[in-house]
Design an enzyme around this catalytic site. Sequence first.
Site, PDB file in Angstrom:
ATOM      1  N   MET A 155       0.821  -1.203   0.000  1.00  0.00           N
ATOM      2  CA  MET A 155       0.000   0.000   0.000  1.00  0.00           C
ATOM      3  C   MET A 155       0.861   1.262   0.000  1.00  0.00           C
ATOM      4  O   MET A 155       1.811   1.383   0.771  1.00  0.00           O
ATOM      5  CB  MET A 155      -0.882  -0.030   1.258  1.00  0.00           C
ATOM      6  CG  MET A 155      -1.685   1.218   1.547  1.00  0.00           C
ATOM      7  SD  MET A 155      -2.782   0.978   2.979  1.00  0.00           S
ATOM      8  CE  MET A 155      -1.619   0.733   4.321  1.00  0.00           C
ATOM      9  N   SER A 179       3.482  -6.824   2.129  1.00  0.00           N
ATOM     10  CA  SER A 179       2.270  -6.334   2.774  1.00  0.00           C
ATOM     11  C   SER A 179       1.056  -6.779   1.963  1.00  0.00           C
ATOM     12  O   SER A 179       0.926  -7.965   1.660  1.00  0.00           O
ATOM     13  CB  SER A 179       2.337  -4.821   2.966  1.00  0.00           C
ATOM     14  OG  SER A 179       1.357  -4.387   3.891  1.00  0.00           O
ATOM     15  N   GLN A 180       0.177  -5.867   1.544  1.00  0.00           N
ATOM     16  CA  GLN A 180      -1.028  -6.310   0.846  1.00  0.00           C
ATOM     17  C   GLN A 180      -0.704  -7.050  -0.456  1.00  0.00           C
ATOM     18  O   GLN A 180      -1.493  -7.879  -0.924  1.00  0.00           O
ATOM     19  CB  GLN A 180      -1.966  -5.132   0.570  1.00  0.00           C
ATOM     20  CG  GLN A 180      -1.473  -4.118  -0.438  1.00  0.00           C
ATOM     21  CD  GLN A 180      -2.432  -2.931  -0.577  1.00  0.00           C
ATOM     22  OE1 GLN A 180      -3.207  -2.621   0.339  1.00  0.00           O
ATOM     23  NE2 GLN A 180      -2.376  -2.242  -1.710  1.00  0.00           N
ATOM     24  N   ASP A 230       5.353  -5.622  14.737  1.00  0.00           N
ATOM     25  CA  ASP A 230       4.546  -4.914  13.741  1.00  0.00           C
ATOM     26  C   ASP A 230       3.544  -3.976  14.398  1.00  0.00           C
ATOM     27  O   ASP A 230       2.747  -4.388  15.243  1.00  0.00           O
ATOM     28  CB  ASP A 230       3.804  -5.935  12.870  1.00  0.00           C
ATOM     29  CG  ASP A 230       3.453  -5.378  11.497  1.00  0.00           C
ATOM     30  OD1 ASP A 230       2.986  -4.222  11.436  1.00  0.00           O
ATOM     31  OD2 ASP A 230       3.648  -6.092  10.508  1.00  0.00           O
ATOM     32  N   HIS A 241       6.799  -3.296  10.660  1.00  0.00           N
ATOM     33  CA  HIS A 241       6.287  -3.728   9.368  1.00  0.00           C
ATOM     34  C   HIS A 241       7.262  -3.453   8.223  1.00  0.00           C
ATOM     35  O   HIS A 241       7.690  -2.314   8.005  1.00  0.00           O
ATOM     36  CB  HIS A 241       4.958  -3.022   9.096  1.00  0.00           C
ATOM     37  CG  HIS A 241       4.168  -3.628   7.982  1.00  0.00           C
ATOM     38  ND1 HIS A 241       3.734  -4.930   7.999  1.00  0.00           N
ATOM     39  CD2 HIS A 241       3.741  -3.107   6.805  1.00  0.00           C
ATOM     40  CE1 HIS A 241       3.060  -5.190   6.892  1.00  0.00           C
ATOM     41  NE2 HIS A 241       3.057  -4.104   6.139  1.00  0.00           N
TER      42      HIS A 241
END
Length: 295
Positions: A29, A103-104, A222, A278
């Site tokens: 993202m 991530s996504q 995270d 993260h």
Amino acid sequence: MAALRVAALALLGLGCAAAAVPLVIWHGMGDSCCNPQSMGYIKKIVENKIPGIYVLSLKIGSNLIQDMENSFFMNVNDQVTEVCSQLAQDPHLKGGYNAMGFSQGGQFLRAVAQRCPSPPMLNLISVGGQHQGSVYGFPRCPGESSHICDWIRKTLDLGAYTQSVQEHLVQAEYWHNPLKEEDYRKSSIFLADINQERGINETYKKNLMALKKFVMVKFLNDTMVDPPISEWFGFYGSGQAKETVPLKETLLYTEDRLGLQEMDKAGKLVFLGVQGDHLQFSEEWFYTTILPFLQ
């Protein structure tokens, strides 16, 4: 002379066998395909360590700005369809490829594995991917996108599971509110589908189980993903947002709705933990822990 020909053919065969497996990467993202501090950096260090490897860093849109904006606003199902088309048309990938999502991008590439088996994905490496959904509460925002994130927070709070939000806001499509499980199962147009929440799609299951390895990296400190255990396919227990349940205690696993139990028993699931927030990791960790899955 015949012996020399045989030796030459053997060497040629060895060269073909040793050819590096191509790698496809998908950013997270607020990022883009070619940011020199993120995906561009990953592409460069992989190419340096694996000579001759073909690395495709996915770009959704005609330029880097569109690519970044689409990570917030382009329907995920449309993105996955676009990526499947890119992969199918790329001659470098016809023999198969490894995939690494950040991530996504991790759960998006899993959707590619489940929906688009040709060309074949061999290994899937999810680096901080939210496989049971996440950003519950949207704790903080990546990069230079804080104004976008402020707007997204308000939008999600007002109606994450309304049709218009689901279709036009990426983060809503994997927004998993443990206090509204029924709304999530009924209205999530992306995550509830690939996680078999509304029924069993045997094709999804078969395609995912075709992976050689499914590697899931969880960041142990995270502050972006809530709950972090989603990176290992765990989540909050239904109806509350305090106690988490590991993958092996979820219905997804015990009923083997996606084939994860069978993959686990076959040694195909790999759970890695790394100290850090993260997507924060060292080059050394990447070389020693991740690179072996690409060679």
